[in-house]
Design a protein around this motif. Structure first.
Motif, PDB file in Angstrom:
ATOM      1  N   TYR A 124       0.843  -1.196   0.000  1.00  0.00           N
ATOM      2  CA  TYR A 124       0.000   0.000   0.000  1.00  0.00           C
ATOM      3  C   TYR A 124       0.882   1.250   0.000  1.00  0.00           C
ATOM      4  CZ  TYR A 124      -4.341  -2.555   0.937  1.00  0.00           C
ATOM      5  OH  TYR A 124      -5.439  -3.361   0.842  1.00  0.00           O
ATOM      6  N   ASP A 125       0.420   2.295  -0.664  1.00  0.00           N
ATOM      7  CA  ASP A 125       1.167   3.551  -0.696  1.00  0.00           C
ATOM      8  C   ASP A 125       0.922   4.391   0.548  1.00  0.00           C
ATOM      9  OD1 ASP A 125       2.299   3.627  -3.583  1.00  0.00           O
ATOM     10  OD2 ASP A 125       0.198   3.065  -3.839  1.00  0.00           O
ATOM     11  N   ILE A 126      -0.329   4.391   1.030  1.00  0.00           N
ATOM     12  CA  ILE A 126      -0.700   5.154   2.220  1.00  0.00           C
ATOM     13  C   ILE A 126      -1.580   4.265   3.091  1.00  0.00           C
ATOM     14  CG2 ILE A 126      -1.728   7.284   3.114  1.00  0.00           C
ATOM     15  CD1 ILE A 126      -1.629   8.408   0.264  1.00  0.00           C
ATOM     16  N   ILE A 127      -1.336   4.317   4.404  1.00  0.00           N
ATOM     17  CA  ILE A 127      -2.180   3.578   5.341  1.00  0.00           C
ATOM     18  C   ILE A 127      -2.648   4.552   6.424  1.00  0.00           C
ATOM     19  CG2 ILE A 127      -2.308   1.684   6.998  1.00  0.00           C
ATOM     20  CD1 ILE A 127      -0.106   0.269   5.392  1.00  0.00           C
ATOM     21  N   PHE A 128      -3.982   4.717   6.528  1.00  0.00           N
ATOM     22  CA  PHE A 128      -4.588   5.555   7.557  1.00  0.00           C
ATOM     23  C   PHE A 128      -5.053   4.653   8.705  1.00  0.00           C
ATOM     24  CE2 PHE A 128      -5.162   8.096   3.709  1.00  0.00           C
ATOM     25  CZ  PHE A 128      -4.884   9.390   4.137  1.00  0.00           C
ATOM     26  N   THR A 129      -4.560   4.915   9.902  1.00  0.00           N
ATOM     27  CA  THR A 129      -4.993   4.153  11.077  1.00  0.00           C
ATOM     28  C   THR A 129      -5.756   5.116  11.981  1.00  0.00           C
ATOM     29  OG1 THR A 129      -2.891   4.544  12.235  1.00  0.00           O
ATOM     30  CG2 THR A 129      -3.049   2.581  10.868  1.00  0.00           C
ATOM     31  N   THR A 130      -7.005   4.794  12.270  1.00  0.00           N
ATOM     32  CA  THR A 130      -7.932   5.829  12.725  1.00  0.00           C
ATOM     33  C   THR A 130      -8.405   5.705  14.174  1.00  0.00           C
ATOM     34  OG1 THR A 130      -9.832   4.615  11.855  1.00  0.00           O
ATOM     35  CG2 THR A 130      -8.753   6.156  10.354  1.00  0.00           C
ATOM     36  N   SER A 131      -7.540   5.218  15.058  1.00  0.00           N
ATOM     37  CA  SER A 131      -7.922   5.200  16.471  1.00  0.00           C
ATOM     38  C   SER A 131      -6.692   5.457  17.327  1.00  0.00           C
ATOM     39  CB  SER A 131      -8.553   3.865  16.854  1.00  0.00           C
ATOM     40  OG  SER A 131      -9.101   3.916  18.159  1.00  0.00           O
ATOM     41  N   PHE A 132      -6.890   6.092  18.480  1.00  0.00           N
ATOM     42  CA  PHE A 132      -5.780   6.481  19.346  1.00  0.00           C
ATOM     43  C   PHE A 132      -4.894   5.283  19.686  1.00  0.00           C
ATOM     44  CE2 PHE A 132      -3.929   7.141  23.567  1.00  0.00           C
ATOM     45  CZ  PHE A 132      -3.274   8.347  23.382  1.00  0.00           C
ATOM     46  N   GLY A 133      -5.501   4.145  19.991  1.00  0.00           N
ATOM     47  CA  GLY A 133      -4.745   2.966  20.399  1.00  0.00           C
ATOM     48  C   GLY A 133      -3.958   2.300  19.292  1.00  0.00           C
ATOM     49  N   TYR A 134      -4.077   2.788  18.072  1.00  0.00           N
ATOM     50  CA  TYR A 134      -3.278   2.263  16.962  1.00  0.00           C
ATOM     51  C   TYR A 134      -1.914   2.952  16.856  1.00  0.00           C
ATOM     52  CZ  TYR A 134      -7.702   0.356  15.051  1.00  0.00           C
ATOM     53  OH  TYR A 134      -8.872  -0.320  14.855  1.00  0.00           O
ATOM     54  N   MET A 135      -1.653   3.920  17.736  1.00  0.00           N
ATOM     55  CA  MET A 135      -0.455   4.742  17.588  1.00  0.00           C
ATOM     56  C   MET A 135       0.838   3.919  17.603  1.00  0.00           C
ATOM     57  SD  MET A 135       0.691   8.106  19.760  1.00  0.00           S
ATOM     58  CE  MET A 135       0.576   7.263  21.352  1.00  0.00           C
ATOM     59  N   ASP A 136       1.069   3.153  18.650  1.00  0.00           N
ATOM     60  CA  ASP A 136       2.321   2.395  18.743  1.00  0.00           C
ATOM     61  C   ASP A 136       2.417   1.292  17.692  1.00  0.00           C
ATOM     62  OD1 ASP A 136       3.398   3.960  20.756  1.00  0.00           O
ATOM     63  OD2 ASP A 136       2.509   2.752  22.362  1.00  0.00           O
TER      64      ASP A 136
ATOM     65  N   PRO B 119       9.842   1.831   5.436  1.00  0.00           N
ATOM     66  CA  PRO B 119      10.134   3.264   5.318  1.00  0.00           C
ATOM     67  C   PRO B 119       9.630   3.922   4.038  1.00  0.00           C
ATOM     68  CG  PRO B 119      12.116   1.959   4.952  1.00  0.00           C
ATOM     69  CD  PRO B 119      11.070   1.013   5.441  1.00  0.00           C
ATOM     70  N   ASN B 120       9.253   3.142   3.036  1.00  0.00           N
ATOM     71  CA  ASN B 120       8.795   3.722   1.769  1.00  0.00           C
ATOM     72  C   ASN B 120       7.281   3.898   1.699  1.00  0.00           C
ATOM     73  OD1 ASN B 120      11.429   3.879   0.712  1.00  0.00           O
ATOM     74  ND2 ASN B 120      11.347   1.724   0.088  1.00  0.00           N
ATOM     75  N   ILE B 121       6.598   3.546   2.766  1.00  0.00           N
ATOM     76  CA  ILE B 121       5.144   3.689   2.820  1.00  0.00           C
ATOM     77  C   ILE B 121       4.805   4.883   3.714  1.00  0.00           C
ATOM     78  CG2 ILE B 121       2.980   2.606   3.586  1.00  0.00           C
ATOM     79  CD1 ILE B 121       4.185  -0.083   2.849  1.00  0.00           C
ATOM     80  N   THR B 122       3.771   5.632   3.362  1.00  0.00           N
ATOM     81  CA  THR B 122       3.308   6.763   4.169  1.00  0.00           C
ATOM     82  C   THR B 122       2.235   6.288   5.142  1.00  0.00           C
ATOM     83  OG1 THR B 122       3.750   8.340   2.384  1.00  0.00           O
ATOM     84  CG2 THR B 122       2.223   9.039   4.117  1.00  0.00           C
ATOM     85  N   PHE B 123       2.443   6.553   6.418  1.00  0.00           N
ATOM     86  CA  PHE B 123       1.486   6.170   7.457  1.00  0.00           C
ATOM     87  C   PHE B 123       0.890   7.431   8.076  1.00  0.00           C
ATOM     88  CE2 PHE B 123       4.303   2.604   6.993  1.00  0.00           C
ATOM     89  CZ  PHE B 123       3.518   1.477   7.185  1.00  0.00           C
ATOM     90  N   MET B 124      -0.432   7.434   8.247  1.00  0.00           N
ATOM     91  CA  MET B 124      -1.150   8.553   8.844  1.00  0.00           C
ATOM     92  C   MET B 124      -1.944   8.028  10.038  1.00  0.00           C
ATOM     93  SD  MET B 124      -0.409  11.230   6.925  1.00  0.00           S
ATOM     94  CE  MET B 124      -1.622  12.361   7.579  1.00  0.00           C
ATOM     95  N   HIS B 125      -1.579   8.493  11.244  1.00  0.00           N
ATOM     96  CA  HIS B 125      -2.277   8.027  12.443  1.00  0.00           C
ATOM     97  C   HIS B 125      -3.160   9.134  13.012  1.00  0.00           C
ATOM     98  CE1 HIS B 125      -2.555   7.370  16.900  1.00  0.00           C
ATOM     99  NE2 HIS B 125      -3.205   6.357  16.390  1.00  0.00           N
ATOM    100  N   CYS B 126      -4.415   8.801  13.248  1.00  0.00           N
ATOM    101  CA  CYS B 126      -5.393   9.781  13.719  1.00  0.00           C
ATOM    102  C   CYS B 126      -5.475   9.810  15.236  1.00  0.00           C
ATOM    103  CB  CYS B 126      -6.764   9.463  13.128  1.00  0.00           C
ATOM    104  SG  CYS B 126      -7.985  10.749  13.438  1.00  0.00           S
ATOM    105  N   SER B 127      -5.320  10.991  15.804  1.00  0.00           N
ATOM    106  CA  SER B 127      -5.574  11.343  17.209  1.00  0.00           C
ATOM    107  C   SER B 127      -4.403  11.074  18.143  1.00  0.00           C
ATOM    108  CB  SER B 127      -6.836  10.655  17.760  1.00  0.00           C
ATOM    109  OG  SER B 127      -6.609   9.301  18.078  1.00  0.00           O
ATOM    110  N   GLY B 128      -3.299  10.550  17.638  1.00  0.00           N
ATOM    111  CA  GLY B 128      -2.145  10.334  18.508  1.00  0.00           C
ATOM    112  C   GLY B 128      -1.200  11.519  18.510  1.00  0.00           C
ATOM    113  N   TYR B 129       0.033  11.277  18.989  1.00  0.00           N
ATOM    114  CA  TYR B 129       1.006  12.368  19.089  1.00  0.00           C
ATOM    115  C   TYR B 129       2.405  11.978  18.620  1.00  0.00           C
ATOM    116  CZ  TYR B 129       1.886   9.832  23.474  1.00  0.00           C
ATOM    117  OH  TYR B 129       2.138   8.867  24.406  1.00  0.00           O
ATOM    118  N   LYS B 130       2.608  10.737  18.193  1.00  0.00           N
ATOM    119  CA  LYS B 130       3.933  10.302  17.753  1.00  0.00           C
ATOM    120  C   LYS B 130       4.076  10.429  16.239  1.00  0.00           C
ATOM    121  CE  LYS B 130       4.686   7.111  21.612  1.00  0.00           C
ATOM    122  NZ  LYS B 130       4.998   5.720  22.036  1.00  0.00           N
ATOM    123  N   THR B 131       5.310  10.697  15.805  1.00  0.00           N
ATOM    124  CA  THR B 131       5.602  10.804  14.375  1.00  0.00           C
ATOM    125  C   THR B 131       6.895  10.058  14.062  1.00  0.00           C
ATOM    126  OG1 THR B 131       6.865  12.858  14.632  1.00  0.00           O
ATOM    127  CG2 THR B 131       4.499  13.074  14.201  1.00  0.00           C
TER     128      THR B 131
END
Length: 381
Positions: free
Chosen positions: A112-124, A134-146
């Motif tokens: 996958y090129d982009i993966i959206f994970t949409t819950s706070f507990g998915y952060m880690d 490293p070649n995939i873009t990950f977008m995590h919703c509502s967390g604070y880590k990058t």
């Protein structure tokens, strides 16, 4: 013998001359009459390069259904699936923790090129898989880590919460409002505080009572929590979960309610005053285009009402025009940036000043909020 040889040489020479003469004619044929010259037709413009094929995945913590948090994200997924060259897929009802890591990793292995994970507990789990791919873009919703290939994002939902609080504070008769809360994390606490500030902006005597369910989606538990608040006199119920259970409980008791994530009026048309709602489409389209063009950069994104990503649903018929006008006027100020929800003075529930007059709570303090404002009855645990 010599004569015979001479004759033979003469014949060979004649044949050679004839061959050479023939070759010259092949190399320089007679010129054909010149036809009238016409301008050459213009070459067709080259076709535009096709858009880069993108495969985008979504991981949801609850069923998509037809209302709520995951439903709101899925509406945006459907919108980007209509973009040229974009294919999407999703997995719903994924528990936070090991199951989430397995699902995210499976998407990554499929390229996958982009993966959206949409819950706070998915952060880690998202961060762990991002480090492996490293070649995939990950977008995590509502967390604070990058990470270099992972961003976090949310919206300033507290702005919409404040406005719905104004509506609720205007409509209560008992001055007791109930709030069915999910988990005691800054996101949820911030929403409760903003809602309470909105309530008390129009009704300083009102209080907001909080009950924690420790759930994101459990209709039965959330409905029972709402009933417990109704039993102590609450006549408006708000919530922070996916299911419409609290809305249904309010309608069954003949009192008002405020929904969350999406317009929940279908489930409680006689009860629902309005809802704080999400519209993820503009944000998700922007992410896809930036990744496609190679312009995406990791960061923390927190857009507000001015982007259209957060807002409030249409008012219920029971909301009077004067209340609508007052809330709409404040909404215009929020969108314009002339009104800040956490403007001082703001006191905590023990009466201590947390934001002095003339100051505004910083984003960092809002993102790490662990205390309740004055007017909230309940614990942050």
């Amino acid at each position: 013998m010599r004569k015979s040889v001479s004759a033979m040489l003469l014949v060979a020479a004649m044949l050679l001359m004839a061959a050479l003469t023939g070759c010259g004619e092949d190399k320089k044929p007679a010129e054909a009459p010149k036809a009238e010259q016409k301008p050459a037709a213009a070459a067709p413009a080259p076709a535009a390069a096709p858009a880069k094929e993108m495969q985008v995945g979504f991981v949801y913590v609850s069923p998509v259904g037809d209302v709520g948090w995951s439903w709101a994200h899925d509406q945006a997924r459907k919108a980007i699936a209509e973009m040229p060259g974009v294919t999407t897929s999703f997995v719903e009802s994924v528990p936070e923790g090991a199951d989430a890591e397995r699902v995210i990793q499976n998407m990554a292995r499929k390229g996958y090129d982009i993966i959206f994970t949409t819950s706070f507990g998915y952060m880690d789990p998202t961060l762990k898989v991002a480090e492996q791919f490293p070649n995939i873009t990950f977008m995590h919703c509502s967390g604070y880590k990058t990470a270099p290939n992972m961003s976090n994002y949310f919206g300033r939902m507290y702005q919409a919460r404040y406005l719905t609080g104004m509506v609720a504070g205007s409509m209560t008769k008992s001055n007791i409002l109930g709030y069915v809360a999910a988990f005691p994390i800054p996101e949820v606490i911030r929403g409760i505080n903003a809602y309470t500030l909105g309530v008390r902006a129009v009704n300083p005597k009102a209080e907001v009572r909080v009950v924690w369910t420790k759930t994101w989606y459990d209709p039965a538990t959330e409905k029972e929590a709402a009933k417990s608040l109704l039993d102590v006199g609450a006549d408006v119920i708000a919530q922070h979960q996916d299911s419409p259970g609290p809305q249904e409980a309010a309608q069954e008791r003949g009192v008002y309610s405020v929904g969350y994530n999406s317009d929940m009026s279908h489930f409680a048309p006689k009860s629902l005053l309005t809802s704080a709602v999400w519209n993820w489409t503009p944000f998700y389209k922007d992410v896809v285009e930036k990744v496609r063009k190679g312009e995406w950069k990791s960061g923390a994104f927190w857009p507000g009402m001015e982007t259209g990503i957060v807002g409030i649903a249409p008012y219920g018929d029971m909301v009077p025009q004067d209340v609508r006008s007052k809330v709409d006027a404040r909404k215009a100020e929020v969108v314009a940036g002339t009104y800040k929800v956490f403007s001082g003075p703001v006191k905590d529930q023990n009466g201590a000043v947390r934001v002095p007059e003339g100051q505004v709570l910083s984003d960092q303090d809002m993102l790490g909020m662990t205390w309740f404002v004055e007017g909230v009855v309940g614990s942050t645990q």
